[in-house]
Design a protein around this motif. Structure first.
Motif, PDB file in Angstrom:
ATOM      1  N   MET A 121     -15.549 -57.476   3.794  1.00  0.00           N
ATOM      2  CA  MET A 121     -16.510 -56.766   4.604  1.00  0.00           C
ATOM      3  C   MET A 121     -16.491 -55.298   4.589  1.00  0.00           C
ATOM      4  O   MET A 121     -17.328 -54.485   4.702  1.00  0.00           O
ATOM      5  CB  MET A 121     -16.570 -57.576   5.945  1.00  0.00           C
ATOM      6  N   TYR A 122     -15.100 -54.821   4.907  1.00  0.00           N
ATOM      7  CA  TYR A 122     -14.809 -53.445   5.192  1.00  0.00           C
ATOM      8  C   TYR A 122     -15.023 -52.636   3.942  1.00  0.00           C
ATOM      9  O   TYR A 122     -15.256 -51.470   3.846  1.00  0.00           O
ATOM     10  CB  TYR A 122     -13.219 -53.344   5.891  1.00  0.00           C
ATOM     11  N   LEU A 123     -14.676 -53.245   2.708  1.00  0.00           N
ATOM     12  CA  LEU A 123     -14.665 -52.581   1.356  1.00  0.00           C
ATOM     13  C   LEU A 123     -16.037 -52.318   1.352  1.00  0.00           C
ATOM     14  O   LEU A 123     -16.547 -51.425   0.682  1.00  0.00           O
ATOM     15  CB  LEU A 123     -14.097 -53.526   0.331  1.00  0.00           C
ATOM     16  N   LEU A 124     -17.133 -53.239   1.443  1.00  0.00           N
ATOM     17  CA  LEU A 124     -18.634 -53.249   1.369  1.00  0.00           C
ATOM     18  C   LEU A 124     -19.047 -52.001   2.246  1.00  0.00           C
ATOM     19  O   LEU A 124     -20.013 -51.101   1.776  1.00  0.00           O
ATOM     20  CB  LEU A 124     -19.156 -54.609   1.577  1.00  0.00           C
ATOM     21  N   GLN A 125     -18.428 -52.178   3.504  1.00  0.00           N
ATOM     22  CA  GLN A 125     -19.023 -50.953   4.236  1.00  0.00           C
ATOM     23  C   GLN A 125     -18.593 -49.730   3.854  1.00  0.00           C
ATOM     24  O   GLN A 125     -19.365 -48.614   3.821  1.00  0.00           O
ATOM     25  CB  GLN A 125     -18.376 -51.390   5.685  1.00  0.00           C
ATOM     26  N   ALA A 126     -17.444 -49.513   3.287  1.00  0.00           N
ATOM     27  CA  ALA A 126     -17.240 -48.345   2.911  1.00  0.00           C
ATOM     28  C   ALA A 126     -17.740 -47.806   1.566  1.00  0.00           C
ATOM     29  O   ALA A 126     -17.927 -46.560   1.408  1.00  0.00           O
ATOM     30  CB  ALA A 126     -15.388 -48.359   2.365  1.00  0.00           C
ATOM     31  N   GLY A 128     -20.976 -48.165   1.396  1.00  0.00           N
ATOM     32  CA  GLY A 128     -22.211 -47.847   1.792  1.00  0.00           C
ATOM     33  C   GLY A 128     -23.105 -48.782   2.521  1.00  0.00           C
ATOM     34  O   GLY A 128     -24.285 -48.852   2.854  1.00  0.00           O
ATOM     35  N   TYR A 129     -22.408 -50.262   2.475  1.00  0.00           N
ATOM     36  CA  TYR A 129     -23.245 -51.444   3.053  1.00  0.00           C
ATOM     37  C   TYR A 129     -23.279 -51.101   4.691  1.00  0.00           C
ATOM     38  O   TYR A 129     -22.177 -50.848   5.228  1.00  0.00           O
ATOM     39  CB  TYR A 129     -22.642 -52.635   2.463  1.00  0.00           C
ATOM     40  N   ASP A 130     -24.476 -51.913   5.156  1.00  0.00           N
ATOM     41  CA  ASP A 130     -24.520 -52.016   6.700  1.00  0.00           C
ATOM     42  C   ASP A 130     -23.639 -53.481   6.650  1.00  0.00           C
ATOM     43  O   ASP A 130     -24.140 -54.351   5.897  1.00  0.00           O
ATOM     44  CB  ASP A 130     -25.645 -52.197   7.158  1.00  0.00           C
ATOM     45  N   ILE A 131     -22.856 -53.537   7.779  1.00  0.00           N
ATOM     46  CA  ILE A 131     -22.343 -54.978   8.009  1.00  0.00           C
ATOM     47  C   ILE A 131     -22.484 -55.456   9.304  1.00  0.00           C
ATOM     48  O   ILE A 131     -22.358 -54.815  10.362  1.00  0.00           O
ATOM     49  CB  ILE A 131     -20.660 -55.138   7.614  1.00  0.00           C
ATOM     50  N   GLY A 132     -22.550 -56.944   9.486  1.00  0.00           N
ATOM     51  CA  GLY A 132     -22.531 -57.536  10.821  1.00  0.00           C
ATOM     52  C   GLY A 132     -22.334 -58.801  10.929  1.00  0.00           C
ATOM     53  O   GLY A 132     -22.009 -59.378   9.833  1.00  0.00           O
ATOM     54  N   HIS A 133     -22.132 -59.646  11.909  1.00  0.00           N
ATOM     55  CA  HIS A 133     -21.819 -60.909  12.065  1.00  0.00           C
ATOM     56  C   HIS A 133     -22.562 -61.386  13.198  1.00  0.00           C
ATOM     57  O   HIS A 133     -23.109 -60.678  14.231  1.00  0.00           O
ATOM     58  CB  HIS A 133     -20.571 -61.428  11.953  1.00  0.00           C
ATOM     59  N   TRP A 134     -22.847 -62.923  13.189  1.00  0.00           N
ATOM     60  CA  TRP A 134     -23.347 -63.727  14.533  1.00  0.00           C
ATOM     61  C   TRP A 134     -22.654 -64.847  14.573  1.00  0.00           C
ATOM     62  O   TRP A 134     -22.105 -65.607  13.716  1.00  0.00           O
ATOM     63  CB  TRP A 134     -24.729 -64.024  14.122  1.00  0.00           C
ATOM     64  N   ARG A 135     -22.022 -64.946  16.016  1.00  0.00           N
ATOM     65  CA  ARG A 135     -21.454 -66.214  16.275  1.00  0.00           C
ATOM     66  C   ARG A 135     -20.165 -66.117  15.579  1.00  0.00           C
ATOM     67  O   ARG A 135     -19.447 -65.266  15.529  1.00  0.00           O
ATOM     68  CB  ARG A 135     -22.251 -67.566  16.367  1.00  0.00           C
ATOM     69  N   PRO A 171     -28.213 -51.387   1.407  1.00  0.00           N
ATOM     70  CA  PRO A 171     -27.777 -52.975   1.149  1.00  0.00           C
ATOM     71  C   PRO A 171     -27.102 -53.246   2.351  1.00  0.00           C
ATOM     72  O   PRO A 171     -26.578 -52.439   3.053  1.00  0.00           O
ATOM     73  CB  PRO A 171     -27.048 -53.021   0.129  1.00  0.00           C
ATOM     74  N   PHE A 172     -27.158 -54.739   2.719  1.00  0.00           N
ATOM     75  CA  PHE A 172     -26.375 -55.120   4.038  1.00  0.00           C
ATOM     76  C   PHE A 172     -25.562 -56.335   3.598  1.00  0.00           C
ATOM     77  O   PHE A 172     -25.903 -57.178   2.478  1.00  0.00           O
ATOM     78  CB  PHE A 172     -27.222 -55.521   5.061  1.00  0.00           C
TER      79      PHE A 172
END
Length: 486
Positions: A121-126, A128-135, A171-172
Motif C-alpha cells: 500500500m505504501y509502495l503504491l502511494q509512493a 503516485g496512488y491514492d490509498i485508503g481503507h474501510w473498516r 490511480p487508487f
C-alpha cells in the motif's frame, strides 16, 4: 476439480465521456495518459470467510451473487491459500508479500507490523496512488509499535466518499474490509432470513445436527451481507466510470470461525475463496487450479502498477497467469503451497503466552502437517487459559463449539478431531478424504510419502528463512499479545 456454476450475466453497459479537444490541456493529457497505464485496485477482504462458501464453488445454499459475478467476469481460483489462518499474520502476509513467519512479531495475532518490511500500500502511494481503507483492514494489533504513525493501509473512509474525494488524475488502491462474518452472531439470524438450514452441508468433523446447521446458517447470513457490501462498492465503481480499469480482488482472510477451521492448518482453515476481475486486460470466465498464496497478492498489485517488487517478497506475481488467457493448471511449478501458524490467542496454560507452532505443505493429493510442539493443545487448554474466553480459546465461542464440549465425552470423534492433542506429524489423502479426517502418518505404507513431503517442506522453510528451521533466534512465544479478543 470443483464443479463450475457460472450463471448467465447481462452485459455491462459502458458509458464513455466524450471530451472536447479544446478543453484539454497538455498537462491534463499527460496525467490521464499516465493514469490509464496503471490500473486502480479494489481489494475486498472478509473476516473469517472461507472456502468453499460461494455459489460459484457449488454451494447450493449460500447466495453470493457479487462473488459469482466477479468469477464470471474474471478468474476464479480453486486453490487459494492464506499464509496463516489467523487475522493479524494473514493480513501482514498480504501487505508485505512475505510468509508470516518472516515478520517477527507480525507472525502472531494481536502483534504489530514492523515498518522495515515493505508494504505494498505504501509502495503504491509512493508511486503516485491514492490509498485508503474501510473498516477492518490491517490487524488487529498496535501498528504504532511497529514504527507506523498512520494506518498501514492508509486513511479510513467509506468507499463512495473515497471515490468522490480522491484525485481523479491518479490511480487508487483501496482496501475494502469488513468485520463479517466474524463471530459473535445473532443466533437464529440465518434461519430468520430464509436460509434453508436443512440443506446445509456439514463437514465431517462437526455434528450434523440442527443447532450446528443453524450456526452455519448464521455464518452464511453474515457472509451474504458481506457479498452485498462488495456489490455496492462495484456499483460505485460503475457509476464513477472506473470499473474496467480496476483490478477487483475478493476473498477472505482464512476459514470460518468453527472448530477445526479457523486457526487450523486443514483446508477448512487455510483455503479461501478468490476471484479476480480486471475487465480491461483479463480474459473472463476462467477457472485456474494453480496453487496460489496470499503472499502473491502484493507482487501482483505492484507488477500491475509497474512498481518494482522488493526482493524481500516471497510471493510471486499472478499477473502472467491472469494475462495468459489460459485456465486449469497454468504454471507447472505452482503445484504445492506452504503455510503455518504460531500464536493465535493466549490459549495455553497460565501464565504462559506461548502458541501452537505448526507448518504445512499442501499438494493436489496430500496435506502434510508438522506440529512442532505436540505436547501443547491445538485449540488451547480445556481449563486455565490466559485468554478471557477460557476453554479451547483458540476456537471462537459459539453453539457448535459448545455442542461438542457439552454433549460429547473426551473420547468422542468430534472432540478428538477438534480439541484433543495431535501427533507431531499428520498426513491426509485429500483425494479420498477431502475433509482431512483420517491421519495416515503412522501407517508404514505411507512412510515414504511422509519423508518426501517433509523434505520438500523443510527445504522451503529453510530457503525462506523460517526461524524455526534456519537457525535464527525463535522469539514467537515471547512477543506481546497486545489486546484481548480475536
Amino acid at each position: 476439480m470443483i464443479t463450475r456454476h457460472f450463471a448467465p450475466l447481462s452485459r455491462l453497459k459502458h458509458g464513455f465521456l466524450i471530451l472536447g479537444l479544446l478543453a484539454l490541456s497538455l498537462p491534463n493529457l499527460a496525467a490521464e495518459s499516465e493514469k490509464s497505464d496503471r490500473p486502480n485496485i479494489l481489494f475486498c477482504l472478509a473476516d473469517d470467510w472461507g472456502w468453499p462458501h460461494a455459489g460459484v464453488y457449488g454451494d447450493q445454499v449460500i447466495q453470493t451473487p457479487t462473488f459469482d459475478r466477479l468469477a464470471n467476469e474474471g478468474v476464479l481460483f480453486e486453490n487459494a491459500y492464506v499464509s496463516c489462518p489467523s487475522c493479524t499474520p494473514s493480513r501482514n502476509a498480504i501487505l508485505t508479500g512475505q510468509q508470516f513467519y518472516r515478520l517477527e512479531e507480525g507472525a502472531n495475532l494481536h502483534g504489530t507490523l514492523n515498518k522495515k518490511f515493505p508494504n505494498f500500500m505504501y509502495l503504491l502511494q509512493a508511486a503516485g496512488y491514492d490509498i485508503g481503507h474501510w473498516r477492518k483492514a490491517w490487524g488487529p494489533g498496535d501498528f504504532k509499535e511497529g514504527g507506523y504513525t498512520t494506518h498501514p493501509c492508509g486513511p479510513e473512509s467509506d468507499f463512495s466518499t473515497f471515490l468522490k474525494k480522491h484525485d481523479s488524475s491518479k490511480p487508487f488502491c483501496f482496501w475494502f474490509g469488513t468485520p463479517d462474518p466474524h463471530r459473535p452472531y445473532q443466533e437464529g439470524s440465518g434461519r430468520k432470513d430464509g436460509i434453508p438450514v436443512d440443506q446445509i452441508k456439514v463437514p465431517g468433523f462437526l455434528p450434523n445436527t440442527d443447532p450446528v446447521r443453524s450456526d452455519i446458517a448464521d455464518y452464511y447470513d453474515e457472509s451474504q451481507r458481506w457479498d452485498s457490501d462488495v456489490g455496492k462498492a462495484i456499483k460505485a465503481l460503475e457509476e464513477s466510470g472506473e470499473l474496467e480499469n480496476t483490478i477487483i480482488v475478493m476473498s477472505g482472510d482464512h476459514g470460518m470461525p468453527f472448530p477445526r477451521c479457523k486457526a487450523n492448518l486443514y483446508d477448512w482453515g487455510t483455503r479461501v475463496p478468490l476471484a479476480i476481475r480486471w475487465g480491461a486486460k483479463v480474459k473472463p470466465r476462467r477457472v485456474i487450479s494453480d496453487f496460489v498464496s496470499f503472499t502473491d497478492l502484493a507482487p501482483t498489485f505492484l507488477a500491475a502498477a509497474d512498481v518494482n517488487v522488493p526482493e524481500d517478497m516471497t510471493g510471486k506475481s499472478l499477473l502472467p497467469m491472469l494475462e495468459s488467457g489460459k485456465e486449469g493448471r497454468v504454471e507447472i511449478d505452482r503445484n504445492q503451497i506452504v503455510y503455518g501458524r504460531e500464536r493465535h490467542t493466549t490459549a495455553q496454560a497460565k501464565p504462559s503466552i506461548i502458541g501452537y507452532p505448526s507448518r504445512a505443505l499442501r499438494t493436489d493429493h496430500w496435506l502434510l502437517i508438522l506440529n512442532l510442539q505436540p505436547d501443547r493443545w491445538p485449540a488451547g487448554v480445556p481449563q486455565g487459559s490466559t485468554h478471557p474466553m477460557g476453554s479451547f480459546s483458540d476456537c471462537d465461542d459459539g453453539p457448535t463449539k459448545f455442542a461438542i464440549m457439552d454433549t460429547a465425552s473426551s473420547n468422542s470423534l468430534f472432540y478428538q478431531l477438534c480439541f484433543a492433542k495431535r501427533p507431531a506429524v499428520e498426513l491426509y489423502d485429500s483425494f479420498k478424504d477431502p475433509d482431512q479426517l483420517v491421519n495416515l502418518a503412522s501407517d508404514p505404507d505411507y512412510a515414504t510419502t511422509v519423508e518426501e513431503l517433509r523434505s520438500q517442506l523443510v527445504s522451503y522453510l529453510k530457503a525462506t528463512k523460517d526461524p524455526r528451521f534456519s537457525g535464527e533466534p525463535v522469539k514467537f512465544d515471547e512477543y506481546s499479545y497486545r489486546k484481548g479478543g480475536h
